[in-house]
Motif scaffolding. Sequence first.
Motif, short mmCIF file in Angstrom:
data_model
loop_
_atom_site.label_atom_id
_atom_site.label_comp_id
_atom_site.label_asym_id
_atom_site.label_seq_id
_atom_site.Cartn_x
_atom_site.Cartn_y
_atom_site.Cartn_z
N VAL A 42 0.86 -1.17 0.00
CA VAL A 42 0.00 0.00 0.00
C VAL A 42 0.90 1.22 0.00
CG1 VAL A 42 -1.79 1.28 1.21
CG2 VAL A 42 -1.79 -1.20 1.28
N LYS A 56 3.11 -4.05 -6.50
CA LYS A 56 2.16 -4.94 -5.84
C LYS A 56 2.50 -6.38 -6.18
CE LYS A 56 -2.79 -5.56 -5.07
NZ LYS A 56 -4.12 -5.10 -5.43
N PRO A 287 -7.21 2.47 8.34
CA PRO A 287 -6.10 1.67 8.86
C PRO A 287 -5.01 2.55 9.46
CG PRO A 287 -5.97 1.81 6.47
CD PRO A 287 -7.29 2.42 6.86
N GLN A 305 1.12 -0.06 6.22
CA GLN A 305 -0.26 0.29 6.53
C GLN A 305 -1.04 -0.99 6.82
OE1 GLN A 305 -2.54 3.29 4.22
NE2 GLN A 305 -3.87 1.59 3.63
N GLY A 306 -1.91 -0.95 7.83
CA GLY A 306 -2.70 -2.12 8.14
C GLY A 306 -3.59 -1.92 9.34
N THR A 307 -4.31 -2.98 9.67
CA THR A 307 -5.26 -2.91 10.78
C THR A 307 -4.55 -2.90 12.13
OG1 THR A 307 -6.82 -4.16 9.42
CG2 THR A 307 -7.31 -3.98 11.78
N ASP A 327 -3.46 -6.98 8.34
CA ASP A 327 -4.51 -6.18 7.72
C ASP A 327 -5.73 -7.05 7.47
OD1 ASP A 327 -5.49 -3.73 6.71
OD2 ASP A 327 -5.11 -4.39 4.66
N ASP A 329 -7.90 -6.61 5.25
CA ASP A 329 -8.02 -6.76 3.80
C ASP A 329 -7.12 -7.91 3.36
OD1 ASP A 329 -8.07 -6.59 1.06
OD2 ASP A 329 -7.63 -4.45 0.97
N GLN A 331 -5.88 -8.51 0.65
CA GLN A 331 -4.83 -8.03 -0.25
C GLN A 331 -3.92 -7.02 0.42
OE1 GLN A 331 -4.43 -9.49 -3.24
NE2 GLN A 331 -6.11 -10.78 -2.55
N GLY A 332 -4.05 -6.87 1.73
CA GLY A 332 -3.23 -5.90 2.45
C GLY A 332 -1.90 -6.46 2.88
N ARG A 334 0.64 -8.08 5.30
CA ARG A 334 0.60 -9.00 6.43
C ARG A 334 1.96 -9.65 6.60
NH1 ARG A 334 -5.03 -12.45 6.64
NH2 ARG A 334 -6.48 -10.69 6.53
#
Length: 393
Positions: A42, A56, A287, A305-307, A327, A329, A331-332, A334
């Motif tokens: 991200v 990505k 996030p 970036q993430g949860t 994350d 998501d 696709q986030g 991790r």
Amino acid sequence: MIKKNRMNHVQKNGVPCGDHPRAWLFRYRITGLLTMSAVALVLLSACGMNDAREGKPSSGTKPGQQLTVIDTDAARQQVTDELVVSSIDKLGDVYARSWLSDEELIVERQTRLLIHNVKTGKERALLPDRKAPQLLAVVSPDQRHVFFTEGSTSSKYDIRGYILELSSGKVTPIGKLDMSNEVSWGDKEHLITGAPDGKIYLIGLDGKAKELKFQDPNRTELITHVEKVGNAIFYTGNDKQGYRVLNRFTMDHPQAVTIANGAASFAVSPDGKWIAIEKRKWNTSEPARMIVLDEHGKEKGTVGQGTLMSRGSWSSDGSKLAFSIYDEDQQGMRGLYVFDQSTGKTTPVTTDIQSYDSPTVWSPSARFLSMYQNISEGEKQLNQSYIVQFKEK
């Protein structure tokens, strides 16, 4: 400063976690195990820098592959300068604590502190003559002393701190620790800690504590994290609305100033030139972002970036920043990541590690990185430690 500890075990570097109502505060976010998934980049804009180049990777990114998150002149260096993972080893049912050297790692196995040799796999007791349950261990910056904690055989809430001089074996007590005390090394001769009454203390090698006087109009009753770099003291405080901020004062100028807003956690590089913060917008579903600031608080760029995130961890030379991230998501981002200042890139190390409530610890030369997390084996909860080795450049 020192009050009764309310904890049933200690889970991370200087921060105990237990059944006290405040225990959630030290797990960084939500408790529980999170499964591994795909890793994706991200990209966010960097303040005062060139636009970042988006990349990505496909699902299942392999350790050692590179993701560019901050575009700097250093990113034009040769591929040979890039960070590459050599190996990832696992240690079962053990907490990785702190590095004595690039070969020896202090671990806690079944409430005993042991010195684990990463080359031979052999272990020996750090404190063979002590019988009380041993929990934490943090090595001083010059590798001459170890701060460690012990529990009591009569009460799991009675936790005491000590300083071990490695050359002589001398042990100096520093007293009882409250469950909210996060103790770390401020320099090679002092520990530093916040207290439940909003005070900050330096603790010398003689075990004596000295209160640091400072002014903060929004001072909280509990300072959960504090770091000392040179003459500067950094700590998490509150703004007028009660939201978390990163504050700083100096020994010569005790008026605290705010460096960053929305700082859920932070880590200052050993030279004090860089600060990594987990920045959150409260009361939103946005996030969190891992942001690198300069020493004045100016944002240089976003590296993750993430949860949920672990607190960042700088290598001893300030060239690398490690952190783990989860994350929601799929696709986030991790897994465990390392941002390298020399290349301006973030490397995904492994998706196996998504622990956001345990410390990531560098070896002295930054060739090794250790971390632990809880894993499930049937109905059992075990502590799985990881030792990451990077290829020499």
